[in-house]
Design a protein around this motif. Sequence first.
Motif, PDB file in Angstrom:
ATOM      1  N   HIS A   1       4.385   5.050   8.719  1.00 39.12           N
ATOM      2  CA  HIS A   1       3.042   5.829   8.625  1.00 39.12           C
ATOM      3  C   HIS A   1       2.856   5.723  10.477  1.00 39.12           C
ATOM      4  O   HIS A   1       3.443   5.461  11.054  1.00 39.12           O
ATOM      5  N   ILE A   2       2.285   7.299   9.960  1.00 44.53           N
ATOM      6  CA  ILE A   2       2.037   7.505  11.612  1.00 44.53           C
ATOM      7  C   ILE A   2       2.380   6.683  12.800  1.00 44.53           C
ATOM      8  O   ILE A   2       2.485   6.602  14.038  1.00 44.53           O
ATOM      9  N   SER A   3       0.953   6.114  12.693  1.00 47.97           N
ATOM     10  CA  SER A   3       0.101   4.933  13.662  1.00 47.97           C
ATOM     11  C   SER A   3       0.841   3.651  14.233  1.00 47.97           C
ATOM     12  O   SER A   3       0.986   3.809  15.397  1.00 47.97           O
TER      13      SER A   3
ATOM     14  N   VAL B   1       5.640  13.060   8.267  1.00 49.05           N
ATOM     15  CA  VAL B   1       5.071  12.735   9.518  1.00 49.05           C
ATOM     16  C   VAL B   1       6.523  12.036  10.769  1.00 49.05           C
ATOM     17  O   VAL B   1       6.956  12.161   9.892  1.00 49.05           O
TER      18      VAL B   1
ATOM     19  N   ARG C   1      -7.044  16.860  11.198  1.00 50.10           N
ATOM     20  CA  ARG C   1      -6.544  15.196  10.398  1.00 50.10           C
ATOM     21  C   ARG C   1      -7.789  14.223  11.039  1.00 50.10           C
ATOM     22  O   ARG C   1      -8.068  13.709  10.915  1.00 50.10           O
ATOM     23  N   TYR C   2      -7.928  15.137  13.056  1.00 51.51           N
ATOM     24  CA  TYR C   2      -8.722  14.081  13.531  1.00 51.51           C
ATOM     25  C   TYR C   2     -10.395  14.207  13.539  1.00 51.51           C
ATOM     26  O   TYR C   2     -10.652  13.478  12.434  1.00 51.51           O
TER      27      TYR C   2
ATOM     28  N   LEU D   1       1.544   1.095  13.074  1.00 53.11           N
ATOM     29  CA  LEU D   1       0.319   0.078  13.116  1.00 53.11           C
ATOM     30  C   LEU D   1       1.139  -1.171  11.526  1.00 53.11           C
ATOM     31  O   LEU D   1       1.965  -0.656  10.608  1.00 53.11           O
TER      32      LEU D   1
ATOM     33  N   SER E   1     -10.268  12.592   9.850  1.00 51.79           N
ATOM     34  CA  SER E   1     -10.288  11.067   9.908  1.00 51.79           C
ATOM     35  C   SER E   1     -11.965  10.680  10.595  1.00 51.79           C
ATOM     36  O   SER E   1     -12.368   9.436  10.156  1.00 51.79           O
TER      37      SER E   1
ATOM     38  N   ALA F   1     -14.685   8.154   8.804  1.00 51.24           N
ATOM     39  CA  ALA F   1     -14.779   6.033   9.410  1.00 51.24           C
ATOM     40  C   ALA F   1     -16.674   6.956   9.852  1.00 51.24           C
ATOM     41  O   ALA F   1     -17.598   5.889   9.645  1.00 51.24           O
TER      42      ALA F   1
ATOM     43  N   ARG G   1       0.917  -1.121  -0.022  1.00 53.33           N
ATOM     44  CA  ARG G   1      -0.874   0.493  -0.714  1.00 53.33           C
ATOM     45  C   ARG G   1       0.552   1.194   0.054  1.00 53.33           C
ATOM     46  O   ARG G   1       1.214   2.335   0.827  1.00 53.33           O
TER      47      ARG G   1
END
Lengths: 557, 183
Positions: free
Chosen positions: A92-94, A336, A429-430, A96, A433, A437, A40
């Motif tokens: 990626h900032i997360s 990021v 950004r919050y 994950l 997103s 969602a 990705r």
Amino acid sequence: MSRELFKFKGGVHPPEHKTESTSRPIHAAPLPKKLVIPLRQHIGNPAKPVVEIGERVLKGQMIAAADGYISTAIHASSSGTVVAIDLQPVPHISGLPDLCITIETDGRDEWVAHAPLDYQAMEPSQLRMQLRDLGLAGLGGAVFPSAVKLDPGASRDCPTLIINGGECEPWITCDDMLMRHHADEILQGVAIMRHLLGSTDILVGIEDNKPEALDSMRSAAAKLDFAVEVVAVPARYPGGGAKQMIETLTGKQVPSGKLSTDIGIQVFNVGTSYALARAIHHGEPLISRLVTVTGHVLRPQNFEVLIGTPMHTLITLAGDRDGTTGVLMGGPMMGVPMPDLDVPVVKATNCILVKSKELFPPLPKALPCIRCTRCADACPAELQPQELFRFAKAGDFGRAQEYHLFDCIECGCCSYVCPSHIPLVDFYRYAKSEIWAREKDKRAADLARERHEFRQFRQEREKKEKAEKLAAKAQTKRAELAAVPAAEGAAVSDADAKKALIAAALARAQAKKSDAAPKNVDQLTPVQLHQIEEIEARRTKIRELARKPLEPEEKNP
Amino acid sequence: MLAAIGVMALLAVAIGLVLGWSAIRFKVEGNPLAEKIDAILPQTQCGQCGFPGCRPYAEAIAKGEADINQCPPGGEEGVKKLAELLGVEPKPLDEAHGTPKPKSVAFIDEQTCIGCTLCIQACPVDAISGAAKQMHTIIAAECTGCELCLPPCPVDCISMVPIAEDLPHWKWKHPVVMMKRVA
């Protein structure tokens, strides 16, 4: 240059810090032992793996195919063996993990068979499919599949083509270095874009803080057989944003919620153009890119890096120093933070910025918003950041959308000028997103409602069908029975018909019983026959015994 | 005097005709309020509210027969939205109808499943595929996590698996800003 330039609203002038990394030539980063290539890397559907674990792959071989229209293929950056297809840390900032293909390189860097494409002889749609299979995606930051952007559509045409060499963000110099050293190839890419889009007006926008790049591009443009205007635009962040570049060069604004192609303009980054030229004229897929490694390192410079190279190897190459406080992918304004330095370089990695306390002092603690509207003055998207902040913080996302939250390009000008040091962009950004969602949840709920309603409809239908079937069966039976006595000339009531039905069923059952003869009694010995007789006798006896006690009960109720 | 009465009577008749015609012409099918309420409900179809599905609950709310705080999957936010729509004060979720749980999907242990089809019959959104004496499986993308398939299973082979956070489902968190103490 005679061209009239326009001024977009807002913007800031952060310290440029460009010379740190432009003083050294471009170095090719050495081949790492292991390449971790995420599937990705672009906007749209992630690519689907087409290799197996243990398979030997060659440099430039497709290892994952595009999945759908908005997607693009992924290729092996060097030759070696696929050792894993699993979840690995990605930039990626997360923090994950995501699905990646890991290749253990063999050091031979052996190319797969590849050949230049004769793009002028090819059908445009076929050419776009080829570009999709060559893994082309926008290298300016959004990583949108280029094949999609190169489709002018059925009715739309794209008279203006803008090549974006703005590179307005501080510290980053990969586009600058690319234009200095590969101007000819960038313009070869432009020729291909022009061919596909049918553009007549071709502009290259470069910020005026890059005189070498301007010179190099201008001399390359002079050699072309079509007109390309290389324009120096005043350096002001975020002048390299696509919408800002369009406004500076043409004076046109892209309407809210529309695409630049709706006003006949398409924008590509210089890196994308270079990658396109490599793909067409050499048949090389997108497996490497220029990455600026700068900030708190000994030798800030640009590297030609294979996609999948771990970031820490580049920082080591540039000379890591003590006192590192973090690493950003991208520049100081939009970059990021990387949770892990084992993450690979991807198509979107333009810069690895190493932070230290001296270069990036920690922000002072935030103060409440005093609604000074300095952010509104700085906002290049002409939004009201202080209002968006208020709505995002309160969770009033509907109002945030009414205030055009989705026109925010997250450039960070508002946070940069905020005297209260509020991380405004984080709030946007919050909010974005959360809205996405919610839309996803809404779609899921609509699907569930539809399925539930259909299920109820189906159950009703099944019930009705069953009842109809039974009724029809009873009807035919009744008609059959009615036909027999009618022939005899006697009228029959419903009760009689029922009785007759039961009698018929009993007769059928009797007939079935008598028909069913045991199949294993043909050749029996006298002993067996005797045994059977005994058993039968016992059975009749038992039956009689079973009947007897019932009789007195029936007689004396 | 008579003329005035006549005019008023004529007016009354004319207006009555217009009203009567528009009542037929612009008749709204179904209950529009129930539709709006139904659009807010999460469509889990779990029946925790005490009604057989989201639509009946929406209709009950519209008629004033049910309270707005009976939907645990909708959570406090759902209650807030319903309160906003109906112009009433939001109230905390009624614990008697259950508490909100993390979003989950059902998972069938395929080793244990005996293929009895009871869960298929229980699923309100047809998200279980299988046939008699054949192994069943959940279509995860369609599963609403209503847990209605759990009680009918005779071999207890269905469990609820919370949806793990992965990249496509990741969300930016509400920023935690360290505020400076003033005064």
